[in-house]
Design a protein around this motif. Structure first.
Motif, PDB file in Angstrom:
ATOM      1  N   SER A 110     -17.884  65.612  61.283  1.00 32.39           N
ATOM      2  CA  SER A 110     -19.385  64.706  60.684  1.00 32.39           C
ATOM      3  C   SER A 110     -19.447  63.993  61.847  1.00 32.39           C
ATOM      4  N   GLY A 111     -20.464  63.312  62.087  1.00 35.32           N
ATOM      5  CA  GLY A 111     -20.945  62.251  62.854  1.00 35.32           C
ATOM      6  C   GLY A 111     -20.640  63.254  63.825  1.00 35.32           C
ATOM      7  N   ALA A 254     -23.980  63.884  47.592  1.00 37.89           N
ATOM      8  CA  ALA A 254     -23.403  61.924  48.226  1.00 37.89           C
ATOM      9  C   ALA A 254     -23.662  62.275  49.788  1.00 37.89           C
ATOM     10  N   TRP A 255     -23.930  60.738  50.230  1.00 38.59           N
ATOM     11  CA  TRP A 255     -24.173  59.844  51.077  1.00 38.59           C
ATOM     12  C   TRP A 255     -25.220  60.905  51.781  1.00 38.59           C
ATOM     13  N   ASP A 256     -26.283  61.152  52.004  1.00 36.71           N
ATOM     14  CA  ASP A 256     -27.497  62.387  52.761  1.00 36.71           C
ATOM     15  C   ASP A 256     -28.466  61.251  52.250  1.00 36.71           C
ATOM     16  N   ASP A 257     -28.276  61.109  53.405  1.00 39.02           N
ATOM     17  CA  ASP A 257     -29.987  59.361  54.464  1.00 39.02           C
ATOM     18  C   ASP A 257     -30.992  59.729  54.190  1.00 39.02           C
ATOM     19  N   ARG A 258     -31.176  61.368  54.037  1.00 41.45           N
ATOM     20  CA  ARG A 258     -32.483  61.702  54.080  1.00 41.45           C
ATOM     21  C   ARG A 258     -33.014  62.114  53.060  1.00 41.45           C
ATOM     22  N   LYS A 270     -16.950  54.627  45.353  1.00 40.01           N
ATOM     23  CA  LYS A 270     -15.645  53.438  45.438  1.00 40.01           C
ATOM     24  C   LYS A 270     -14.865  54.572  45.204  1.00 40.01           C
ATOM     25  N   CYS A 271     -14.695  55.852  45.587  1.00 43.52           N
ATOM     26  CA  CYS A 271     -13.984  56.230  45.582  1.00 43.52           C
ATOM     27  C   CYS A 271     -13.569  56.510  47.415  1.00 43.52           C
ATOM     28  N   GLY A 272     -13.755  55.754  48.256  1.00 50.02           N
ATOM     29  CA  GLY A 272     -14.260  55.730  49.633  1.00 50.02           C
ATOM     30  C   GLY A 272     -14.923  56.494  50.442  1.00 50.02           C
ATOM     31  N   LEU A 273     -15.821  57.611  49.863  1.00 50.32           N
ATOM     32  CA  LEU A 273     -16.912  58.165  50.679  1.00 50.32           C
ATOM     33  C   LEU A 273     -17.420  57.131  51.550  1.00 50.32           C
ATOM     34  N   ASP A 274     -17.877  57.483  53.028  1.00 53.98           N
ATOM     35  CA  ASP A 274     -19.039  57.212  53.248  1.00 53.98           C
ATOM     36  C   ASP A 274     -20.105  57.819  54.577  1.00 53.98           C
ATOM     37  N   ARG A 275     -19.681  59.238  53.909  1.00 53.23           N
ATOM     38  CA  ARG A 275     -20.396  60.288  54.978  1.00 53.23           C
ATOM     39  C   ARG A 275     -20.746  61.810  54.311  1.00 53.23           C
ATOM     40  N   LEU A 276     -21.658  62.255  54.282  1.00 57.25           N
ATOM     41  CA  LEU A 276     -22.146  63.252  54.329  1.00 57.25           C
ATOM     42  C   LEU A 276     -20.989  64.017  53.056  1.00 57.25           C
ATOM     43  N   PHE A 277     -21.245  64.487  51.952  1.00 56.20           N
ATOM     44  CA  PHE A 277     -20.355  65.541  51.568  1.00 56.20           C
ATOM     45  C   PHE A 277     -20.630  66.970  51.471  1.00 56.20           C
ATOM     46  N   VAL A 294     -14.012  89.098  60.199  1.00 57.09           N
ATOM     47  CA  VAL A 294     -13.101  88.028  60.154  1.00 57.09           C
ATOM     48  C   VAL A 294     -13.476  87.121  59.170  1.00 57.09           C
ATOM     49  N   ASP A 295     -12.560  86.453  58.452  1.00 56.44           N
ATOM     50  CA  ASP A 295     -12.569  85.508  57.324  1.00 56.44           C
ATOM     51  C   ASP A 295     -12.027  84.467  57.955  1.00 56.44           C
ATOM     52  N   ILE A 296     -12.311  83.323  57.660  1.00 52.34           N
ATOM     53  CA  ILE A 296     -12.485  81.672  58.068  1.00 52.34           C
ATOM     54  C   ILE A 296     -12.473  81.105  57.470  1.00 52.34           C
ATOM     55  N   SER A 297     -11.809  80.443  57.110  1.00 53.22           N
ATOM     56  CA  SER A 297     -11.811  78.698  56.398  1.00 53.22           C
ATOM     57  C   SER A 297     -11.716  77.360  56.709  1.00 53.22           C
ATOM     58  N   ALA A 298     -11.945  76.284  57.114  1.00 57.66           N
ATOM     59  CA  ALA A 298     -11.828  75.738  57.408  1.00 57.66           C
ATOM     60  C   ALA A 298     -11.678  74.630  56.533  1.00 57.66           C
ATOM     61  N   PRO A 299     -10.088  73.605  56.288  1.00 55.41           N
ATOM     62  CA  PRO A 299     -10.318  72.987  55.975  1.00 55.41           C
ATOM     63  C   PRO A 299     -11.102  71.633  55.504  1.00 55.41           C
ATOM     64  N   LEU A 300     -10.960  70.428  53.927  1.00 52.70           N
ATOM     65  CA  LEU A 300     -11.287  69.542  53.761  1.00 52.70           C
ATOM     66  C   LEU A 300     -11.152  68.353  54.907  1.00 52.70           C
ATOM     67  N   GLU A 301     -11.537  67.872  55.741  1.00 52.47           N
ATOM     68  CA  GLU A 301     -10.595  66.293  55.765  1.00 52.47           C
ATOM     69  C   GLU A 301     -10.096  65.868  55.318  1.00 52.47           C
ATOM     70  N   ALA A 302      -9.191  64.894  55.331  1.00 52.96           N
ATOM     71  CA  ALA A 302      -8.345  63.822  54.213  1.00 52.96           C
ATOM     72  C   ALA A 302      -9.483  62.667  53.453  1.00 52.96           C
ATOM     73  N   LYS A 303     -10.996  62.748  54.601  1.00 53.19           N
ATOM     74  CA  LYS A 303     -11.703  61.201  53.635  1.00 53.19           C
ATOM     75  C   LYS A 303     -12.068  62.646  52.524  1.00 53.19           C
ATOM     76  N   LEU A 304     -12.457  63.521  52.708  1.00 55.47           N
ATOM     77  CA  LEU A 304     -13.203  64.380  51.616  1.00 55.47           C
ATOM     78  C   LEU A 304     -11.704  65.234  50.077  1.00 55.47           C
ATOM     79  N   GLU A 305     -11.330  65.283  50.636  1.00 58.69           N
ATOM     80  CA  GLU A 305     -10.041  65.683  49.606  1.00 58.69           C
ATOM     81  C   GLU A 305      -9.468  64.072  48.888  1.00 58.69           C
ATOM     82  N   ARG A 306      -9.657  62.860  49.235  1.00 56.97           N
ATOM     83  CA  ARG A 306      -8.996  61.523  48.648  1.00 56.97           C
ATOM     84  C   ARG A 306     -10.442  61.494  47.890  1.00 56.97           C
ATOM     85  N   ALA A 307     -12.018  61.378  48.739  1.00 60.39           N
ATOM     86  CA  ALA A 307     -12.420  61.599  47.016  1.00 60.39           C
ATOM     87  C   ALA A 307     -12.787  62.438  46.219  1.00 60.39           C
TER      88      ALA A 307
END
Length: 315
Positions: A110-111, A254-258, A270-277, A294-307
């Motif tokens: 993200s970013g 969550a955290w959609d600036d538009r 309060k759950c530590g989220l500060d980016r678009l989920f 082809v079937d590919i999955s991308a894991p969530l980044e640690a910040k999203l998992e923590r939230a």
């Protein structure tokens, strides 16, 4: 800024280079030559294919020999060189989740924009080219928003790009996103068909009967006290489609600036989220070479998992 004079070039067109228009081919070969000059040298007959004059719309065929005349190019002395030593560039290596001779798949952070421009020195595609300096061809197959993380598909051959883009046009590519939305998503809301119209001045997208037909399908993944984790699958590929459709349903992301809601941002903050989920979590497509799915999955980044973990605990 200095100028350089190129020498005459003869390029043999192979299967991978075939199918593209001669004007697009020349713009790629002569990157610093103004677009008007490209059309001028074609119109004047200075560009030849198999020793014959051609028009700008001519499509190259395997076996063609293209003569590119000498031209004067502007050499940008101050053009920044993207260093692979930059943390943001170097870290992308570990975000590559699939790669072969035809396709590269990045779990984009993200970013990071997908490409440079509008004040950005570089984006994901420029960084990947820096990481793969010997790659003859690296081009984006599709795009995702700067603040959206997840799967970004990159073609390593022109033939692969054509093959994959055809799948996107035919809507046979399956894409699945995870989004954390405000409130309790109703199980009965399995799809939203709402036309979207983009304001060309501020790029804000709204549901509008004059807009383009747009469809997103939804599935509930997990419920919390005041939020829902959903899976969103866009059938069409409009700008900000998932973000606008969830807002239209009364459940902004969550955290959609538009298109978001600040009250929900405060709650998830309060759950530590500060980016678009919003995360492009999975993609299914036909491989351009093997013709296998082809079937590919991308894991969530640690910040999203923590939230999510914090939301489970509070619920």
């Amino acid at each position: 800024m200095s100028e350089i004079r190129t020498k005459v070039q003869f390029v043999d067109i192979d299967e991978d280079m075939a199918g593209q228009r001669i004007d697009n081919f020349l713009r790629n070969q002569l990157k610093n030559l103004p677009k008007s000059m490209v059309y001028r040298i074609v119109r004047k007959g200075e560009v030849r294919v198999n020793k014959k004059r051609i028009k700008a719309e001519y499509k190259l065929q395997a076996g063609d020999i293209v003569r590119i005349p000498p031209v004067t190019l502007e050499e940008k002395d101050d053009e920044p060189v993207i260093s692979t030593k930059l943390n943001k560039v170097a870290s992308l290596e570990s975000n590559i989740i699939f790669e072969d001779d035809h396709v590269l798949i990045l779990n984009k952070p993200s970013g990071l924009a997908v490409h440079g421009g509008s004040g950005l020195k570089f984006g994901a595609i420029e960084a990947l080219r820096a990481l793969r300096p010997t790659a003859r061809f690296l081009e984006l197959v599709h795009r995702i928003d700067r603040d959206t993380s997840g799967i970004l598909l990159v073609a390593k051959k022109r033939s692969a790009l054509r093959h994959l883009q055809a799948q996107f046009r035919e809507k046979t590519v399956k894409k699945f996103y995870f989004a954390l939305v405000m409130g309790q998503w109703k199980a009965t809301c399995k799809a939203i068909n709402a036309p979207l119209l983009k304001n060309e001045v501020n790029s804000i997208v709204r549901v509008n009967p004059k807009g383009k037909a747009s469809e997103t399908r939804f599935k509930i993944i997990e419920k919390f006290d005041d939020a829902t984790l959903i899976q969103a699958s866009p059938i069409t590929g409009r700008t900000h489609q998932i973000r606008v459709h969830t807002q239209y349903a009364g459940h902004p992301i969550a955290w959609d600036d538009r298109y978001g809601d600040r009250r929900f941002d405060a709650y998830t903050g309060k759950c530590g989220l500060d980016r678009l989920f919003l995360h492009a979590a999975n993609i299914k497509f036909v491989h351009p070479s093997t013709e296998k799915v082809v079937d590919i999955s991308a894991p969530l980044e640690a910040k999203l998992e923590r939230a999510l973990k914090a939301l489970r605990k509070s619920s």
